[in-house]
Design a protein around this motif. Structure first.
Motif, PDB file in Angstrom:
ATOM      1  N   TRP A   8      79.874  14.442  69.608  1.00 21.67           N
ATOM      2  CA  TRP A   8      80.831  13.412  69.249  1.00 21.67           C
ATOM      3  C   TRP A   8      80.576  12.148  70.068  1.00 21.67           C
ATOM      4  N   PRO A   9      80.543  11.000  69.424  1.00 21.53           N
ATOM      5  CA  PRO A   9      80.127   9.784  70.144  1.00 21.53           C
ATOM      6  C   PRO A   9      81.187   9.176  71.057  1.00 21.53           C
ATOM      7  N   GLU A  10      82.458   9.554  70.902  1.00 17.82           N
ATOM      8  CA  GLU A  10      83.515   8.859  71.658  1.00 17.82           C
ATOM      9  C   GLU A  10      83.919   9.575  72.935  1.00 17.82           C
ATOM     10  N   ILE A  11      83.423  10.786  73.164  1.00 20.29           N
ATOM     11  CA  ILE A  11      83.916  11.558  74.314  1.00 20.29           C
ATOM     12  C   ILE A  11      82.785  12.157  75.142  1.00 20.29           C
ATOM     13  N   GLN A  12      83.161  12.450  76.405  1.00 16.24           N
ATOM     14  CA  GLN A  12      82.245  13.236  77.258  1.00 16.24           C
ATOM     15  C   GLN A  12      82.222  14.683  76.749  1.00 16.24           C
ATOM     16  N   GLY A  13      83.396  15.300  76.736  1.00 20.05           N
ATOM     17  CA  GLY A  13      83.541  16.646  76.194  1.00 20.05           C
ATOM     18  C   GLY A  13      82.506  17.632  76.709  1.00 20.05           C
ATOM     19  N   ARG A  14      82.140  18.576  75.869  1.00 21.90           N
ATOM     20  CA  ARG A  14      81.144  19.575  76.266  1.00 21.90           C
ATOM     21  C   ARG A  14      79.732  18.988  76.266  1.00 21.90           C
ATOM     22  N   GLY A  15      79.551  17.896  75.532  1.00 21.85           N
ATOM     23  CA  GLY A  15      78.235  17.258  75.523  1.00 21.85           C
ATOM     24  C   GLY A  15      77.830  16.734  76.893  1.00 21.85           C
ATOM     25  N   GLU A  16      78.822  16.441  77.722  1.00 26.38           N
ATOM     26  CA  GLU A  16      78.533  15.805  79.010  1.00 26.38           C
ATOM     27  C   GLU A  16      77.700  16.695  79.930  1.00 26.38           C
ATOM     28  N   TYR A  17      77.905  18.013  79.827  1.00 30.45           N
ATOM     29  CA  TYR A  17      77.123  18.927  80.670  1.00 30.45           C
ATOM     30  C   TYR A  17      75.645  18.853  80.301  1.00 30.45           C
ATOM     31  N   VAL A  18      75.383  18.626  79.023  1.00 32.70           N
ATOM     32  CA  VAL A  18      74.000  18.476  78.560  1.00 32.70           C
ATOM     33  C   VAL A  18      73.458  17.105  78.957  1.00 32.70           C
ATOM     34  N   ARG A  19      74.271  16.065  78.753  1.00 32.75           N
ATOM     35  CA  ARG A  19      73.825  14.716  79.140  1.00 32.75           C
ATOM     36  C   ARG A  19      73.432  14.671  80.617  1.00 32.75           C
ATOM     37  N   LEU A  20      74.260  15.276  81.463  1.00 32.10           N
ATOM     38  CA  LEU A  20      73.968  15.258  82.904  1.00 32.10           C
ATOM     39  C   LEU A  20      72.621  15.928  83.200  1.00 32.10           C
ATOM     40  N   ALA A  21      72.345  17.031  82.513  1.00 29.86           N
ATOM     41  CA  ALA A  21      71.076  17.732  82.743  1.00 29.86           C
ATOM     42  C   ALA A  21      69.897  16.890  82.266  1.00 29.86           C
ATOM     43  N   LEU A  22      70.035  16.291  81.091  1.00 34.48           N
ATOM     44  CA  LEU A  22      68.951  15.450  80.565  1.00 34.48           C
ATOM     45  C   LEU A  22      68.704  14.251  81.484  1.00 34.48           C
ATOM     46  N   GLU A  23      69.781  13.669  81.978  1.00 33.39           N
ATOM     47  CA  GLU A  23      69.655  12.490  82.842  1.00 33.39           C
ATOM     48  C   GLU A  23      69.035  12.851  84.182  1.00 33.39           C
ATOM     49  N   GLU A  24      69.502  13.931  84.794  1.00 28.55           N
ATOM     50  CA  GLU A  24      68.934  14.361  86.071  1.00 28.55           C
ATOM     51  C   GLU A  24      67.439  14.649  85.920  1.00 28.55           C
ATOM     52  N   VAL A  30      67.682  11.000  72.635  1.00 25.56           N
ATOM     53  CA  VAL A  30      68.554  10.108  71.866  1.00 25.56           C
ATOM     54  C   VAL A  30      69.898  10.800  71.726  1.00 25.56           C
ATOM     55  N   ASP A  31      70.951  10.054  71.940  1.00 27.24           N
ATOM     56  CA  ASP A  31      72.305  10.571  71.742  1.00 27.24           C
ATOM     57  C   ASP A  31      72.662  10.181  70.302  1.00 27.24           C
ATOM     58  N   VAL A  32      72.268  11.051  69.374  1.00 24.08           N
ATOM     59  CA  VAL A  32      72.134  10.663  67.967  1.00 24.08           C
ATOM     60  C   VAL A  32      73.390  10.025  67.365  1.00 24.08           C
ATOM     61  N   ALA A  33      74.537  10.679  67.549  1.00 25.20           N
ATOM     62  CA  ALA A  33      75.748  10.202  66.875  1.00 25.20           C
ATOM     63  C   ALA A  33      76.238   8.869  67.446  1.00 25.20           C
ATOM     64  N   ARG A  34      75.723   8.482  68.606  1.00 26.78           N
ATOM     65  CA  ARG A  34      76.098   7.184  69.164  1.00 26.78           C
ATOM     66  C   ARG A  34      75.197   6.075  68.636  1.00 26.78           C
ATOM     67  N   GLY A  35      74.165   6.432  67.899  1.00 29.73           N
ATOM     68  CA  GLY A  35      73.251   5.442  67.344  1.00 29.73           C
ATOM     69  C   GLY A  35      73.584   5.136  65.896  1.00 29.73           C
ATOM     70  N   SER A  36      72.649   4.517  65.229  1.00 27.30           N
ATOM     71  CA  SER A  36      72.909   4.032  63.871  1.00 27.30           C
ATOM     72  C   SER A  36      73.079   5.186  62.875  1.00 27.30           C
ATOM     73  N   ARG A  37      72.535   6.355  63.192  1.00 26.96           N
ATOM     74  CA  ARG A  37      72.657   7.482  62.259  1.00 26.96           C
ATOM     75  C   ARG A  37      74.052   8.105  62.300  1.00 26.96           C
ATOM     76  N   THR A  39      77.711  10.079  63.189  1.00 28.51           N
ATOM     77  CA  THR A  39      78.091  11.495  63.101  1.00 28.51           C
ATOM     78  C   THR A  39      77.616  12.124  61.794  1.00 28.51           C
ATOM     79  N   ALA A  40      77.285  11.294  60.798  1.00 29.84           N
ATOM     80  CA  ALA A  40      76.820  11.851  59.523  1.00 29.84           C
ATOM     81  C   ALA A  40      75.577  12.723  59.734  1.00 29.84           C
ATOM     82  N   ALA A  41      74.684  12.264  60.615  1.00 29.28           N
ATOM     83  CA  ALA A  41      73.462  13.034  60.895  1.00 29.28           C
ATOM     84  C   ALA A  41      73.809  14.383  61.526  1.00 29.28           C
ATOM     85  N   MET A  42      74.857  14.361  62.350  1.00 30.22           N
ATOM     86  CA  MET A  42      75.306  15.592  63.011  1.00 30.22           C
ATOM     87  C   MET A  42      75.893  16.559  61.989  1.00 30.22           C
TER      88      MET A  42
END
Lengths: 234, 234
Positions: A8-24, A30-37, A39-42
């Protein structure tokens, strides 16, 4: 290969645990749903045949589509040095992550005790009761457990000297509880000085520090897991 | 090597998903807390240093102590042919098991909506509301998802022709819902004919059939995850 994270593009939620790992890890993603594609792509992947995920977050890694937060971290941990290399070490770190996942569900239940599909406003009295139990029983039990692990191994991180994805998730737990329950957390932090130190060490790591200062880090808000409702922070 | 399973001796609970896997595999194991060593042996391991589990069930496999139901099944699945051999297959089956784990937590919440440490009697009105939401929204969503997987692959089991630990767990879900909510489940079963068929196929497998008829299978009761409370089965 560039990973595709679907959440989901508007929240940290459960995605945040993954984002932190990818960033570290400094991984390309690509955080797909936050881009031009969007949530439809999701949604399209969730409606597909084959191995459709039950819910976001999920990660596309080449041909693999991996769902469930802890499962994604199991995969990323092995590939990016965010977990031990031995079988026993991998299972232990994954076990800890699953315990964090249980705790995250209980955090969510504080504002949704009567089920995830209801509005918070329709469950407010029950939310107050559940939150009281959460702080009386559950927070001390869960965070006391992780505090004990930190103490007994004497290391900077939960499994010792080396950071794992579990440490990143514990950073998020401390940050989230501070956001959602500032008063309660302030009173409680003297019981978890080890975890507070861990939070600070994670926040100071170069990749995490840069991430937290960037626009890629979504702010906490009242659509996520950690929500600040004054009446629950008595 | 004889496995040691540590779990509460009076209930099926989360330990049952592990018992079913061990039984289907024909693996040698001791259900420790049901024997002369009792729950004291379980508590001792949880209080220990090193890698103490947060909660039962956990499995002792040689020197490893593995906690969290889905994590134990990840381990057993790879060793006893209860999961695919490819990395993608392993992750997919584990992902499904984690989705079942989420559902099991929601089952538990139907009778404990205000937190796991309260008595059912103190949360009865909230339990009625949560159970209504559970049957209106959550059961169709979760079981509809697994029913869809069964339909789309056309196989006897969730991943196709071969049984995995996920099928054993889905057997337990159907059996548990039948026990806890006989009326609601009777009305619902026509929506999940694929899962009902799966339940029957698992129950007819020789090792599972023998297990279910043995004293090793604990009866459902009101201390477990699936509890029969008449007022929740309206």
């Amino acid at each position: 290969m560039k990973y595709e994270l679907y959440y989901w593009p508007e929240i940290q939620g459960r995605g945040e645990y993954v984002r932190l790992a990818l960033e570290e890890a400094g991984a390309a993603y690509v955080d797909v749903a936050r881009g031009s594609r969007g949530t439809a792509a999701m949604m399209k992947l969730m409606d597909g045949r084959g191995t459709p995920p039950f819910a976001p977050p999920f990660l596309k890694a080449g041909k693999l589509v991996i769902g469930q937060t802890a499962n994604i971290l199991l995969y990323l941990g092995a590939r990016h040095g965010l977990a031990p290399k031995t079988e026993g070490g991998k299972l232990w770190v994954h076990q800890l992550q699953l315990t964090i996942a249980d705790f995250v569900l209980e955090v969510h239940d504080t504002h949704h005790p009567l089920g995830p599909s209801l509005y918070y406003e329709d469950a407010r009295p029950a939310a107050k009761k559940r939150t009281a139990e959460f702080w009386d029983e559950r927070v001390p039990k869960y965070l006391g457990y992780f505090e004990g692990l930190l103490e007994s191994n004497g290391g900077a991180y939960v499994t010792g000297r080396k950071l794992t994805y579990v440490d990143l998730s514990l950073f998020q737990i401390v940050a989230g509880l501070r956001y959602a329950f500032p008063k309660r957390m302030k009173a409680f932090e003297s019981d978890i000085t080890g975890l507070v130190g861990l939070h600070d060490r994670v926040a100071a790591r170069p990749n995490i520090k840069a991430y937290l200062a960037s626009e890629r880090r979504i702010a906490f808000n009242e659509q996520g897991i950690f929500r600040r409702y004054k009446e629950l922070d008595a």
